[in-house]
Design a protein around this motif. Structure first.
Motif, PDB file in Angstrom:
ATOM      1  N   THR A  31       0.852  -1.130  -0.108  1.00 60.86           N
ATOM      2  CA  THR A  31       0.067   0.069   0.082  1.00 60.86           C
ATOM      3  C   THR A  31       0.851   1.104  -0.036  1.00 60.86           C
ATOM      4  N   PHE A  32       1.909   1.196   0.971  1.00 55.67           N
ATOM      5  CA  PHE A  32       2.990   2.295   0.885  1.00 55.67           C
ATOM      6  C   PHE A  32       4.140   1.580   0.249  1.00 55.67           C
ATOM      7  N   ALA A  33       4.319   1.923  -1.201  1.00 50.87           N
ATOM      8  CA  ALA A  33       5.392   1.198  -1.874  1.00 50.87           C
ATOM      9  C   ALA A  33       6.576   1.856  -1.553  1.00 50.87           C
ATOM     10  N   PRO A  34       7.630   1.171  -1.944  1.00 52.76           N
ATOM     11  CA  PRO A  34       9.129   1.841  -2.008  1.00 52.76           C
ATOM     12  C   PRO A  34       9.058   3.115  -2.887  1.00 52.76           C
ATOM     13  N   GLY A  35       9.759   4.146  -1.945  1.00 51.67           N
ATOM     14  CA  GLY A  35       9.737   5.377  -2.629  1.00 51.67           C
ATOM     15  C   GLY A  35       8.392   6.298  -2.442  1.00 51.67           C
ATOM     16  N   TYR A  36       7.454   5.803  -1.949  1.00 51.24           N
ATOM     17  CA  TYR A  36       6.169   6.474  -1.507  1.00 51.24           C
ATOM     18  C   TYR A  36       6.727   7.717  -0.483  1.00 51.24           C
ATOM     19  N   GLN A  37       6.255   8.876  -0.861  1.00 50.74           N
ATOM     20  CA  GLN A  37       6.144   9.903   0.064  1.00 50.74           C
ATOM     21  C   GLN A  37       5.092  10.716   0.348  1.00 50.74           C
ATOM     22  N   ALA A  38       4.958  10.820   1.695  1.00 50.41           N
ATOM     23  CA  ALA A  38       3.845  11.868   1.950  1.00 50.41           C
ATOM     24  C   ALA A  38       4.257  12.353   3.450  1.00 50.41           C
ATOM     25  N   SER A  39       3.340  13.493   3.878  1.00 52.49           N
ATOM     26  CA  SER A  39       3.469  13.779   5.185  1.00 52.49           C
ATOM     27  C   SER A  39       2.853  13.078   6.375  1.00 52.49           C
ATOM     28  N   ALA A  40       3.074  13.162   7.339  1.00 53.15           N
ATOM     29  CA  ALA A  40       2.480  12.375   8.711  1.00 53.15           C
ATOM     30  C   ALA A  40       1.106  12.566   8.598  1.00 53.15           C
ATOM     31  N   GLN A  41       0.591  13.801   8.287  1.00 50.65           N
ATOM     32  CA  GLN A  41      -0.743  14.057   8.207  1.00 50.65           C
ATOM     33  C   GLN A  41      -1.316  13.282   7.215  1.00 50.65           C
ATOM     34  N   GLU A  42      -0.773  13.150   5.851  1.00 53.07           N
ATOM     35  CA  GLU A  42      -1.514  12.573   5.014  1.00 53.07           C
ATOM     36  C   GLU A  42      -1.567  10.952   5.353  1.00 53.07           C
ATOM     37  N   ILE A  43      -0.477  10.385   5.902  1.00 53.04           N
ATOM     38  CA  ILE A  43      -0.530   9.189   6.142  1.00 53.04           C
ATOM     39  C   ILE A  43      -1.437   8.871   7.462  1.00 53.04           C
ATOM     40  N   ALA A  44      -1.668   9.874   8.361  1.00 57.55           N
ATOM     41  CA  ALA A  44      -2.700   9.574   9.432  1.00 57.55           C
ATOM     42  C   ALA A  44      -3.952   9.513   8.670  1.00 57.55           C
TER      43      ALA A  44
END
Length: 231
Positions: A31-44
């Motif tokens: 779901t979170f593939a290698p290289g996936y980038q996001a903020s803590a807020q987006e992940i939350a």
């Protein structure tokens, strides 16, 4: 008032643990593939949890080499190159060999309990393979190897193996569909179990090392053949 504060404190580690488990599961299942980038807020938001436990969980995952926190860019899921996979296997070959040797030196009752757990995991692997459930096979294989390390009853070995093993598990799960000799693992596991049950440390060490060396020798050429530079 005191009870309320205590209740809050008691709940907080659970929220962090839940966020940690959810992020790790998302990494392992792609779901979170290698290289996936996001903020803590987006992940939350994606996981349906609050931002604070995500931040704390990510700090732990960074220590384990699964993510990187990059200033002004957020959280990046780490990719593994073939050289990383080779190094991880090198570490696990040494750790699991020693763990098997230590397990074989434990008292009879401890060895019996350990080999029962290992045999149960190996049985689940065989059943999953027979049913064609490759993901379940990979999960049961992970259980076997974690149980092997735990059977050594050495806390430091277990902590090191958990960190490296999580990285290995991700690489293994992402490449299961490429491997064509999954059935060989059950027989090799059985040899490890038999050596521990017999209390033969040298044989247990050798069997554990042979198993990981074979899978390393199988996986690395596959990565090259398929042109997989990052996992």
């Amino acid at each position: 008032m005191t009870a309320g504060i205590g209740a809050t404190v008691d709940r907080r580690p659970s929220r962090v643990d839940d966020a940690y488990a959810a992020i790790k599961a998302a990494i392992f299942d792609g779901t979170f593939a290698p290289g996936y980038q996001a903020s803590a807020q987006e992940i939350a938001l994606r996981l349906g949890v609050s931002r604070t436990p995500v931040h704390e969980a990510v700090l732990k995952l960074q220590e384990e080499g699964l993510v990187r926190i990059v200033p002004k860019r957020g959280i990046v899921i780490c990719a593994l190159a073939p050289d990383d996979v080779r190094e991880i296997y090198d570490v696990m070959i040494a750790i699991e060999g020693r763990a098997a040797e230590l397990a074989a030196a434990r008292p009879d009752a401890d060895r019996a309990a350990a080999t029962a757990r290992l045999a149960a995991a190996n049985g689940r692997m065989e059943a999953a393979l027979a049913a064609g459930d490759i993901r379940a096979w990979g999960e049961a294989d992970d259980v076997f190897h974690r149980a092997l390390v735990e059977s050594a009853a050495n806390g430091r070995i277990s902590r090191i193996a958990r960190t490296v093993g999580d990285q290995m598990h991700r690489a293994r799960m992402l490449t299961l569909h490429l491997r064509g000799n999954l059935g060989a693992s059950s027989g090799e596991h059985a040899a490890i179990i038999a050596a521990i049950r017999a209390g033969d440390g040298a044989a247990a060490d050798a069997a554990a090392r042979r198993h990981r060396q074979r899978t390393q020798g199988e996986l690395l050429p596959l990565l090259k053949a398929w042109g997989l530079k990052h996992l």
